[in-house]
Design an enzyme around this catalytic site. Structure first.
Site, PDB file in Angstrom:
ATOM      1  CB  CYS A   7      -0.970  -0.022   1.180  1.00  0.00           C
ATOM      2  SG  CYS A   7      -0.192   0.052   2.805  1.00  0.00           S
ATOM      3  CG  ASN A  10       4.379  -1.681   5.218  1.00  0.00           C
ATOM      4  OD1 ASN A  10       5.491  -2.003   5.635  1.00  0.00           O
ATOM      5  ND2 ASN A  10       3.416  -2.563   5.135  1.00  0.00           N
ATOM      6  CB  CYS A  12      -3.650   1.704   7.081  1.00  0.00           C
ATOM      7  SG  CYS A  12      -3.350   3.210   8.064  1.00  0.00           S
ATOM      8  NE  ARG A  13      -4.466   1.593   1.769  1.00  0.00           N
ATOM      9  CZ  ARG A  13      -4.280   2.352   0.720  1.00  0.00           C
ATOM     10  NH1 ARG A  13      -5.169   2.333  -0.263  1.00  0.00           N
ATOM     11  NH2 ARG A  13      -3.227   3.130   0.619  1.00  0.00           N
ATOM     12  CB  SER A  14       0.247  -3.435   2.819  1.00  0.00           C
ATOM     13  OG  SER A  14       1.114  -2.539   3.455  1.00  0.00           O
ATOM     14  CG  ASP A 123      -5.193   6.065   2.334  1.00  0.00           C
ATOM     15  OD1 ASP A 123      -5.226   5.736   3.538  1.00  0.00           O
ATOM     16  OD2 ASP A 123      -4.276   6.737   1.835  1.00  0.00           O
TER      17      ASP A 123
HETATM   18  P1  4NP Z   1      -1.772   2.845   4.112  1.00  0.00           P
HETATM   19  O1  4NP Z   1      -2.398   4.216   4.704  1.00  0.00           O
HETATM   20  O2  4NP Z   1      -1.236   3.175   2.751  1.00  0.00           O
HETATM   21  O3  4NP Z   1      -2.945   1.929   4.060  1.00  0.00           O
HETATM   22  O4  4NP Z   1      -0.702   2.402   5.085  1.00  0.00           O
HETATM   23  C1  4NP Z   1      -1.678   5.400   4.756  1.00  0.00           C
HETATM   24  C2  4NP Z   1      -0.811   5.644   5.801  1.00  0.00           C
HETATM   25  C3  4NP Z   1      -0.126   6.829   5.871  1.00  0.00           C
HETATM   26  C4  4NP Z   1      -0.299   7.789   4.880  1.00  0.00           C
HETATM   27  C5  4NP Z   1      -1.158   7.538   3.842  1.00  0.00           C
HETATM   28  C6  4NP Z   1      -1.843   6.341   3.765  1.00  0.00           C
HETATM   29  N1  4NP Z   1       0.398   9.020   4.953  1.00  0.00           N
HETATM   30  O5  4NP Z   1       0.110   9.928   4.146  1.00  0.00           O
HETATM   31  O6  4NP Z   1       1.287   9.190   5.831  1.00  0.00           O
END
Ligand code: 4NP
Length: 152
Positions: A7, A10, A12-14, A123
């Site tokens: 994702c 790294n 939240c989703r992944s 997201d």
């Molecule tokens: P992820 O979510 O891609 O599912 O881990 C996010 C975590 C952090 C950010 C964006 C999406 N960020 O902008 O810091």
């Protein structure tokens, strides 16, 4: 088989996808090596977002030991399948690929459950808890569909 979940951050989703696939594969006694990474580098070394940890914990999965890292070009050799959570991750991982064989490894993860639809895992970073619940249910469907294909 070695599977990498990807994702943006790294956190939240992944990591949710990694933990869920690991636990479901173990339940079904399917041998898989699973890791996750982000296309961005802002959260390297950090544990998953506490909302992701909580959502997984409520459903019986512990992802608290996982630590974020950024995807490396070498990952495209090391892993057999690279599942991306959304279209942006997909395009960014594709840019790292140097050979046709590497490109073929990169897939949109939700296509496992909803073939050819290119559905995305939203997201959840800027939203509330319900976003993480939605992510969980989407990932569960995709994990189940993927594992079903691997069962003897
Ligand atoms: P992820 O979510 O891609 O599912 O881990 C996010 C975590 C952090 C950010 C964006 C999406 N960020 O902008 O810091």
């Amino acid at each position: 088989m070695k599977v990498l979940m990807v994702c943006l951050g790294n956190i939240c989703r992944s990591p949710m996808a990694e933990g869920l696939l690991r636990d479901l594969a173990a339940q079904k006694e399917i041998g898989l090596e699973i890791d996750s990474a982000g296309t961005g580098d802002w959260h390297q070394g950090e544990p998953p977002d506490e909302r992701a940890v909580r959502q997984m914990e409520m459903r019986g999965h512990d992802i608290s030991p996982l630590r974020a890292r950024q995807i490396q070009t070498e990952d495209l050799n090391r892993f057999d399948l690279i599942f991306t959570m959304d279209a942006s991750n997909y395009q960014n991982v594709l840019k790292l690929a140097q050979t046709e064989a590497q490109k073929q490894k990169i897939r949109m993860f939700l296509n496992e459950a909803w073939p050819d639809q290119n559905r995305q895992v939203p997201d959840p970073w800027f939203g509330g808890e319900e976003g993480f619940e939605q992510v969980y249910f989407l990932l569960e469907r995709a994990c189940e569909a993927f594992l079903q294909k691997l069962e003897p």
